[in-house]
Structures are given as C-alpha cells and as structure tokens.
Design an enzyme around this catalytic site. Sequence first.
Site, short mmCIF file in Angstrom:
data_model
loop_
_atom_site.label_atom_id
_atom_site.label_comp_id
_atom_site.label_asym_id
_atom_site.label_seq_id
_atom_site.Cartn_x
_atom_site.Cartn_y
_atom_site.Cartn_z
N SER A 137 0.83 -1.20 0.00
CA SER A 137 0.00 0.00 0.00
C SER A 137 0.87 1.26 0.00
CB SER A 137 -0.96 -0.03 1.19
OG SER A 137 -1.89 1.02 1.13
N ASP A 140 -8.97 -2.85 -7.15
CA ASP A 140 -8.36 -1.90 -6.23
C ASP A 140 -8.41 -0.47 -6.77
OD1 ASP A 140 -6.93 -0.76 -4.18
OD2 ASP A 140 -5.06 -1.85 -4.57
N HIS A 150 -8.31 -3.53 -1.86
CA HIS A 150 -6.96 -3.02 -1.71
C HIS A 150 -6.18 -3.85 -0.68
CE1 HIS A 150 -3.70 -0.16 -1.48
NE2 HIS A 150 -3.92 0.09 -0.21
#
Length: 447
Positions: A285, A377, A407
Amino acid sequence: MALLGLLIDAFSLTRAGVARERPIPHDADAQDASRVHGRYDRMGIVAEIAAPVPETVELRHLRSFVAVAEELNFSRAAQRLFLSQPALSRQIRSLERLIGCELFRRSTQRVELTLAGEALLARARTLLTDADEAVAATRAVGGELAARMTTIWQPWAEAATDLDDLDRLRATAEEVHSRFTPPAEIAVTATVAGGVPALRLAAPGASDATILFLHGGGYIGGSAFGYRHLAGAVAAAAGMPAIAIDYRLAPEHPYPSAVEDAMNAYTWLLDSGSDPARIVLVGDSSAGGLTMSTLLTLRERGVALPAGAALLCPWVDLSGRTHRPPQDAPMVFLPETAKVLADAYLDGHPTDDPLVNPLRADLTGLPPLLIHAASGDSVFQEAILLGKWAASFGVPVTTSIFPVPTHDFHIFWSFLPAAATAIEQVGNFLRHATGTATAPADGERLP
C-alpha cells in the site's frame, strides 16, 4: 478434473456408439472421418476410437442436446431453452459435427436418440449438474470471502476519513491486523535498526539474505507489531528473515521522516556486514510508495542499491490523478481518503517531486521490481502505470494482476487463496533476486 473426466468418458462412449451404428466410410470419406474418429486399418475397421475431446464443445451445446433428448421434440426444447428452433438446430448440428457422429434420428413425425446419443445423454446430464454445482459453490465462496474482507476493513474505512482523532484511527488499524497471526514457525524478536525500533521475524534455517519490510497504513497508521503477520508470511515464503521497522508517522512526522528511517535501517544492514545483493525491500500500500522513495533516495545519495523490491498494491501517486473509486470492492481506500492521507504526509511538499512520485521520476538503474495489483483496487491503475514506466527505463519488472476486489489483499493470506498465491510469488521473487534460489531458465517467468 472430475468434470473433464466425465466429458472424456462421454465422448469416448459416444464415439464407441457410432462405431456400432454408422457405416464404415471408404475412400475420401474414410480419410476425412479418420481425422475425427480415429484410424481405420486396411480392412476398414476402427482401430482407435477414443480421440481427444473436441476443445470447442461448449456447455451450451450439451444443454441443447440434453433438452432435445429429454423432450424428443425440437419445438418444445427450444421453448424450454428460450431459443428459436433454428438456433437450437444449429447448436445440435454443431455438436454432431464436433463429435463426428449423429446423435438423433429425425423424421417428420418423430425424433429419436441414436446409440451414440444414448451413450452421451447420462454423462452429459451429470457433467452439467456438476458444472452448475461448481459454479454455485464458487460464487458462494467468493461472496463469503468478499463479505469477510469487507467486515474486516470496515472500521478502518470509516476511521481513515477523519484525522482529528488519530488515536482512534491508529487503534483501528491495529484492530484490523490483530485478527491475524504470523505463521507458527516464525520467531519474533525486538531489535533496533539504525536507531529505528524494529522487529526481526525469521523461521528456523532462514538464509543470510534479509528483507527490509515497510508496513502500509497511509503513512499515518500501522506498525511493525501489527504487520508482523504479513511480514512473517513473506519471511516464511522467502526463507529469509525480515526486519519490519516502526518508521515515524505523519502528521506529527511528515515527509521525509519515514524515508529517513527506512534509509537508516537499510544503511544499518550494510554497516552490519550485509551484502546489498542479499537485501530486498518489501512494502504494501503506502509503503509501496515509501519503498520507491527509499530506492530513489539511495540512488541519489550514491548508496549501493538492494537486490530487488516487491510492491504490494502500491500507492505511489500522491497527486491523486490516477486514483479511481474501488471497482466492486469494499470501500477501503477512496480517493477522498487518499487525499486526506497524502496531505498529512506531505505537509505542503510538492506532489510532483520525483522522490515522492515515482511516476514523475527517472527510474534508470533501479533493481528488479515485482508489482502486485488487485483488479478491483482503487490504486490498480497507478500500479500498472508504475510497471510500464519502470520498464521504459530498462528496469526488470514483473507485474502480476490478481482478480481480487479489494486493496492490500495480501493481509488476508491466511484465508484468501489469491493472497496465499501472491505471497508465494513474492517469496519466489525474493529468493531469485538474492540468489538464494536457482535462477529461472532463459525466457522463463516467475510463477
């Protein structure tokens, strides 16, 4: 495999039926038929019947066949399938052509199954039933897993929109990760990496290569302790220890604090005697962006680069230009949320600075990259763009897209099959990058 076996059995018996029922072709017809049914010897006897199942036979062909076989009437079968009668006839003729034999005797008064049709019917019914049950089960499992991921992410999605209560936000992030534990074989010990608090995660017999693991959390949350389950899974898959650091968080410590902490941990590994060719970086991330910033800063300062880096659903475009609403995904990382987090991290620093936005940087000379993207995502597009951008500078890049609707799906490795597969691929990449596994043959890609 069971469905395939049924299909092979069905067509084998069907072709056996045609050997008993149809006249043996001769001359040119025999040559044509041999390509469908098998070889004919000099006496005109079938020597080989069970040819491979035609790859172009579709379930719709079999559904049409079963409907006609059960109704023994093309008009009623067409109504049952909501097809026109000519369309149904075309499907039956296509199936007969693909199999290479007649399945029905047709006359103006009646429709009858041939022996070949009778041989196919029972197994076609079973195959269609099994296929329908398999699809239903898959949909049920997929829905169940998606609901589970949504439930886990929901508290974070709600808390991340408001930075006024940082304690609550960070506690929520820890709560999300507290649902998971590292693999049983992973030992976790506290350490300090160049003045940065850290955890060392390793399984018995780990190699002397090292993973520097940077956790996600939007630059404002997350911790080495919370992420020990993911760092531990990556360490176990790679067969090497991971150093997960607690870099400083925004907004109290905006850019470049996190990058400086990552730099200090990396140079500490070098000062401790680690060969840069035996060090790899992993970030998920926001830490995918932090990993890229670290690599670019290392290159800028002339520090030896690591052997490679794995970026898991990387958030790299802090300008938000490539961010999109999640596609069929839990609302984990909305564009509005991303802007709030980016503003907190940058604290007025320009979003087009190449050190914080690799999509604006010259990436020449960076080590091999593995980039994972989830199809649903919100940062999918920037992950794909990063791979193409890096490749344009000659960086070896492997980009893998996983059909997952959320995500940072890697954190669900303990129950999500796609995440477990992704972690395994990360482990393979890290071993190849550090030379702790046999390199792929020329032209061979990582699994």
